[in-house]
Design a protein around this motif. Structure first.
Motif, PDB file in Angstrom:
ATOM      1  N   LYS B  72      -2.792   5.117 -15.102  1.00 12.25           N
ATOM      2  CA  LYS B  72      -4.027   5.014 -15.895  1.00 12.25           C
ATOM      3  C   LYS B  72      -4.613   6.408 -16.114  1.00 12.25           C
ATOM      4  O   LYS B  72      -4.467   7.283 -15.261  1.00 12.25           O
ATOM      5  N   PRO B  73      -5.306   6.603 -17.243  1.00  4.73           N
ATOM      6  CA  PRO B  73      -5.962   7.894 -17.445  1.00  4.73           C
ATOM      7  C   PRO B  73      -7.231   8.022 -16.597  1.00  4.73           C
ATOM      8  O   PRO B  73      -7.809   7.017 -16.187  1.00  4.73           O
ATOM      9  N   ILE B  74      -7.624   9.265 -16.367  1.00  3.76           N
ATOM     10  CA  ILE B  74      -8.862   9.545 -15.634  1.00  3.76           C
ATOM     11  C   ILE B  74      -9.995   9.723 -16.637  1.00  3.76           C
ATOM     12  O   ILE B  74      -9.825  10.388 -17.656  1.00  3.76           O
ATOM     13  N   MET B  75     -11.160   9.136 -16.324  1.00  2.58           N
ATOM     14  CA  MET B  75     -12.361   9.401 -17.128  1.00  2.58           C
ATOM     15  C   MET B  75     -13.416  10.014 -16.201  1.00  2.58           C
ATOM     16  O   MET B  75     -13.899   9.359 -15.281  1.00  2.58           O
ATOM     17  N   SER B  76     -13.749  11.265 -16.483  1.00  2.00           N
ATOM     18  CA  SER B  76     -14.713  11.961 -15.636  1.00  2.00           C
ATOM     19  C   SER B  76     -16.128  11.789 -16.154  1.00  2.00           C
ATOM     20  O   SER B  76     -16.369  11.816 -17.360  1.00  2.00           O
ATOM     21  N   LEU B  77     -17.074  11.643 -15.232  1.00  4.38           N
ATOM     22  CA  LEU B  77     -18.492  11.596 -15.598  1.00  4.38           C
ATOM     23  C   LEU B  77     -19.140  12.970 -15.488  1.00  4.38           C
ATOM     24  O   LEU B  77     -20.342  13.098 -15.675  1.00  4.38           O
ATOM     25  N   CYS B  78     -18.335  13.993 -15.146  1.00  4.32           N
ATOM     26  CA  CYS B  78     -18.883  15.302 -14.789  1.00  4.32           C
ATOM     27  C   CYS B  78     -18.096  16.404 -15.485  1.00  4.32           C
ATOM     28  O   CYS B  78     -16.869  16.376 -15.494  1.00  4.32           O
ATOM     29  N   ASN B  79     -18.811  17.374 -16.056  1.00  2.00           N
ATOM     30  CA  ASN B  79     -18.121  18.503 -16.698  1.00  2.00           C
ATOM     31  C   ASN B  79     -17.230  19.256 -15.713  1.00  2.00           C
ATOM     32  O   ASN B  79     -16.115  19.652 -16.040  1.00  2.00           O
ATOM     33  N   GLY B  80     -17.747  19.488 -14.514  1.00  2.76           N
ATOM     34  CA  GLY B  80     -17.022  20.295 -13.535  1.00  2.76           C
ATOM     35  C   GLY B  80     -15.717  19.640 -13.124  1.00  2.76           C
ATOM     36  O   GLY B  80     -14.663  20.285 -13.099  1.00  2.76           O
ATOM     37  N   CYS B  81     -15.772  18.338 -12.813  1.00  4.19           N
ATOM     38  CA  CYS B  81     -14.548  17.620 -12.425  1.00  4.19           C
ATOM     39  C   CYS B  81     -13.578  17.612 -13.599  1.00  4.19           C
ATOM     40  O   CYS B  81     -12.367  17.822 -13.434  1.00  4.19           O
ATOM     41  N   TYR B  82     -14.110  17.355 -14.786  1.00  2.00           N
ATOM     42  CA  TYR B  82     -13.270  17.315 -15.987  1.00  2.00           C
ATOM     43  C   TYR B  82     -12.573  18.660 -16.180  1.00  2.00           C
ATOM     44  O   TYR B  82     -11.375  18.730 -16.443  1.00  2.00           O
ATOM     45  N   GLN B  83     -13.338  19.749 -16.018  1.00  2.00           N
ATOM     46  CA  GLN B  83     -12.741  21.065 -16.227  1.00  2.00           C
ATOM     47  C   GLN B  83     -11.706  21.379 -15.143  1.00  2.00           C
ATOM     48  O   GLN B  83     -10.603  21.830 -15.432  1.00  2.00           O
TER      49      GLN B  83
END
Lengths: 172, 294
Positions: B72-83
């Motif tokens: 499954k893909p990841i969906m981040s709620l946070c810019n930092g985690c996403y980056q």
């Protein structure tokens, strides 16, 4: 006499030849122009000099300067504006991050960074679960936080050797 | 629609869970499926990365492997985690030496990074997968008259050669989402200025001057509040205002409210501020919300 560290220079050049493209700095100073920290502190925070000294392999001079005023390195807020605006596409923030790793290994770091690493090692996350927040989560209808794989995080941190690095920091 | 593994990040999950509550409500309204993953620290791109990049890459890779294993893909709620997750993924795909090193480390826990997982920011999922038409169709209480200054945050779109999608200095997704709630976006010169969170742990004074510049700019432009999509920015812009006293002009008191975009959407979709925990903000924005009858 400025000392040139060839291994350090090679590590920096590896960042510049980063797989996508070859980058080289021609000292135009755009990074300083667009930097919100330079806008506040002038020459005290100077990404152009950081790139120049790094690319030339002036490790000792850089380290001495950071020891004298940690802000010249740790003043970076990591907004990555310089990277985006650099006409030579230098990954400036990557170089700064690498230099911060070096500074931490020499003990020239704000307390937050090694202590944050210790938090991750202990709890698997930089910000651990708190009983009061768990209650709040339940009240908000989203249940308790999922379990954190702490032991896997710890094993990784032991394998990379960071444990030794930050624990040394703590006792120093 | 496919199911995502939700990556709330440590700050939302363990400190400001009301943001997770508003996000989950909005996802439910829009039919965006999500479930929890077995994630550890992302790790922090302005924290652990500066201590040791190899450890940062290995822990980031461990999280990506969880998504690979679940398919499954990841969906981040946070810019930092996403980056962090996106940059680690990019680095591992472009640097075989690093990949071998990281996989050597992951072998200790019986895992292997392959590079098959997709990593998304929730703003993009809302904008491109749910879509503005669907979002607008769910708005039952438009925030008409609320004037919003945008703060998408640095690590949402930079480095732009890795974080796909938007022009990093002319971001439109957050703007579109705010406008979908019925609120009005007001432009201010400091929209792309860093909130200052990234330098707070090294030099709080500098961080405060950046926050002050942003709030002063938003106030001059006539905004009622900020809209953000990053918990680190949220914390800096909401909670750290208490530290602006020394920088304030005489008679100036900083009480400018900040809302997560999921909070604005949830309220426009019918939730009361209390139901989604807006009362846990340091600056609760009663005046701003009063303007739209909330």
């Amino acid at each position: 006499m400025v000392k040139v560290d060839l291994n350090f220079k090679r590590a920096v050049l590896d960042k510049l030849v980063d797989g996508d493209k070859i980058s080289y700095c021609f000292q135009c100073g755009k990074c300083n122009d667009v930097c919100p920290i330079s806008a506040r502190w002038g020459s005290r925070y100077n990404p152009r000099d950081i790139v120049l000294f790094s690319a030339l392999g002036y490790k000792e001079a850089l380290v001495n300067a950071v020891v004298k005023d940690p802000f010249i390195l740790w003043g970076c807020t990591t907004c990555e504006t310089c990277d985006e605006k650099c006409p030579a596409e230098i990954p400036i923030t990557d170089i700064i991050s690498m230099l911060k790793n070096l500074a931490v290994s020499l003990g020239v770091t704000p307390d937050f960074y090694p202590s944050s690493a210790l938090q991750i090692m202990e709890h698997g996350m930089a910000i651990p679960v708190q009983a009061a927040v768990e209650k709040r989560r339940e009240k908000l209808g989203i249940g308790v936080a999922p379990e954190i794989p702490v032991s896997e995080v710890q094993k990784i941190m032991q394998a990379t050797g960071i444990e030794k690095l930050v624990k040394k920091e703590e006792t120093a | 629609m496919i199911e995502y593994l939700l990556f709330p990040g440590c700050f939302i999950q363990n400190r400001i869970p009301f943001i997770e509550a508003s996000a989950k409500f909005v996802f439910e309204q829009l039919g965006i499926q999500q479930s929890a993953g077995k994630f550890g620290c992302c790790p922090n791109p302005v924290g652990l990365r500066f201590v040791d990049e190899k450890t940062w890459a290995a822990l980031g890779a461990r999280n990506i492997v969880e998504a690979e294993m679940e398919g499954k893909p990841i969906m981040s709620l946070c810019n930092g985690c996403y980056q962090s997750l996106s940059v680690v993924d990019h680095d591992l795909k472009h640097n075989s030496k690093l990949k071998d090193e990281v996989n050597g480390i992951l072998a200790e826990i019986g895992k292997e990074y392959r590079g098959t997982a997709r990593i998304e920011h929730f703003v993009r999922v809302l904008h491109d997968e749910a879509g503005l038409e669907l979002i607008k169709s769910k708005i039952t209480r438009p925030l008409t008259g609320l004037k919003v200054a945008l703060h998408p945050g640095c690590h949402y779109a930079r480095p732009s050669h890795i974080l796909h999608g938007e022009d990093p200095f002319n971001l439109t997704y957050l703007r579109d989402l705010v406008e979908a709630t019925g609120a009005t976006v007001v432009d201010y010169p400091q929209e792309n200025l860093c909130c200052g969170n990234g330098v707070r742990n090294s030099d709080p004074y500098t961080a405060n001057t950046m926050l002050k510049a942003k709030i002063d700019g938003a106030l001059s432009a006539g905004a009622d509040c900020f809209a953000v999509n990053c918990p680190a920015c949220f914390q800096q812009m909401d909670a750290e205002q208490r530290n602006l006293k020394e920088l304030a002009e005489e008679g100036q008191e900083y009480k400018f409210p900040t809302f997560y975009i999921t909070e604005l959407l949830a309220m426009a979709m019918g939730k009361s501020p209390k139901e989604i925990g807006v009362n846990f903000h340091r600056n609760k924005g009663k005046e701003a919300l009063g303007k739209v009858g909330l």
